[in-house]
Design an enzyme around this catalytic site. Sequence first.
Site, PDB file in Angstrom:
ATOM      1  N   ARG A 174     128.021  51.020 -49.160  1.00  0.00           N
ATOM      2  CA  ARG A 174     128.833  52.201 -49.480  1.00  0.00           C
ATOM      3  C   ARG A 174     128.140  53.451 -48.932  1.00  0.00           C
ATOM      4  NH1 ARG A 174     130.895  53.903 -55.518  1.00  0.00           N
ATOM      5  NH2 ARG A 174     128.657  53.868 -55.999  1.00  0.00           N
ATOM      6  N   ASP A 453     125.349  56.872 -63.529  1.00  0.00           N
ATOM      7  CA  ASP A 453     125.146  57.334 -62.161  1.00  0.00           C
ATOM      8  C   ASP A 453     125.833  58.677 -62.007  1.00  0.00           C
ATOM      9  OD1 ASP A 453     127.855  56.818 -61.895  1.00  0.00           O
ATOM     10  OD2 ASP A 453     127.638  55.243 -60.395  1.00  0.00           O
TER      11      ASP A 453
END
Length: 539
Positions: A174, A453
């Site tokens: 990603r 996160d």
Amino acid sequence: MLADPMVDDVEFDVAEAHVEVLGRLSRDRAHILSDDALAFVAHLHHTFKERRATLLAARTERQARLDAGERLNFLPDTREVRESDWTVAPIPADLQKRHVEITGPVERKMIINALNSGADVFMADIEDSLSPSWENVIDGQINLYDAVRGTIRYTNVAGKQYSLNDKKAVLMVRPRGWHLTERHLCIDGEPVSASLFDFGLYFFHNAQALINNGSGPYFYLPKLESHLEARLWNDVFTLAQEMLGIPHGTIRATVLIETLPAAFEMDEILYELRDHSAGLNCGRWDYIFSVIKSYRNDPDFILPDRALVTMNTHLMHSYSLRTIRVCHKRGIHAMGGMAAQIPIKGDPEANEIAIGKVRADKEREVRDGHDGTWVAHPGLVAVARNAFAQVDGANQIDRSRDDVQVTADDLLTLPEGAITEAGVRTNINVGVQYMEAWLRDNGCVPINNLMEDAATAEISRTQLWQWVHHGATLADGRTVTPELFETLLDEELAGLRESLGSCRYNAGRFDIAGELFREMTLKETLDDFLTLKAYRYLL
């Protein structure tokens, strides 16, 4: 600089662009920024920089319309794409079964453990779970380079050695989103797109090696807000393959549906990427953040405590079901999302409660028709695997879910529930702790037995702004005022100092993290991204 041995027959002229590397680079890492690799990234930059800028401006323009009261809806100009029959390209053999995907940052030990975890896929993250310091980003590319070639090794301080097993998860990467730049690489005096930097280096160095290994260059695409942004990625893929002589369609990408606007353009996003598509994924935490951000100025569009915005609410379940319906109609995977819980050591009872929540989440995804799911910890792979053992075959794409009809109103139905002082304190505590860790180069942090996160920190930040800005009412009748927020912030910071000890607290970056949260919560307009604001502190 050294040429990459896998692509040393491909030549690009770096002299066509003025390329400046502003970060330090040791000799053993120089091959990652070889002249050919830099020329490859520079060519992508020159080709697509204007379109990228135009699309980012379009985001701002749409947000201005939403701020003025416009409601999102399905696009009338793309009705034919939604209603006509078409499918994406056939799925590569090694991506047919994706029951369990594990995610984590591109740290060396993490990559080894994740590839060895027993998951079907490992999504190596250069985005929300990685603090994007120059060292982290370059080390991440080095780690991926070694992982692709099977040479990655790690030895911890106690002398324990880590290496890859024979059986490994399929690797997906990603890159960072379109809105971010990599300030340590300037091309003709301007920072390069972080998306093109991350994608370009990984693809240039590893595409052929991956193909030689029987796999391919596979990606996850974050933060897309429109099908035109998907079209941009598709054109990047096409050009990149042409430049390296890689067959068209070799690249495959799963798009994270983690913005509210993208939920209205799922068919269109798949259509734009149809030669390179690996489906869609429910990026639930960023999605909640986007819901708040999209209607930030609407006093009637206020979410309750974060803990109440679950996948069982109408808002979130509708989005999940629509993802399945659209993907299966187009012959491709609809991936489930991340449960935030992680295993709890030393407390069997609390651990069983946490595992039970993960199990219930994954079983819901199986019942609905998802083809696989995400976990954040190797200890949860077996839980997810057991849930998806119910699936007869590699996936559930043959479950068309024709019964699912999700309307625009379904995607905009707010969950019910209260806003509490405990919820405000949790957002402050989690947000500050995560931001402090991020500023110290750690982008994936266990806090209160949940894996946090950047996405979950963004929920904390935007909810605080929303509640303060609109004077939300707490369950006990008090109003969330700037003064109340500041009082609770100061108390939470004092609590962290006490629990951590002055030495640990002062050695960290809590003062900066606290002031960032104070400033961004109290300012008149909502900042688009916390990490954009904080990035300068990493330089």
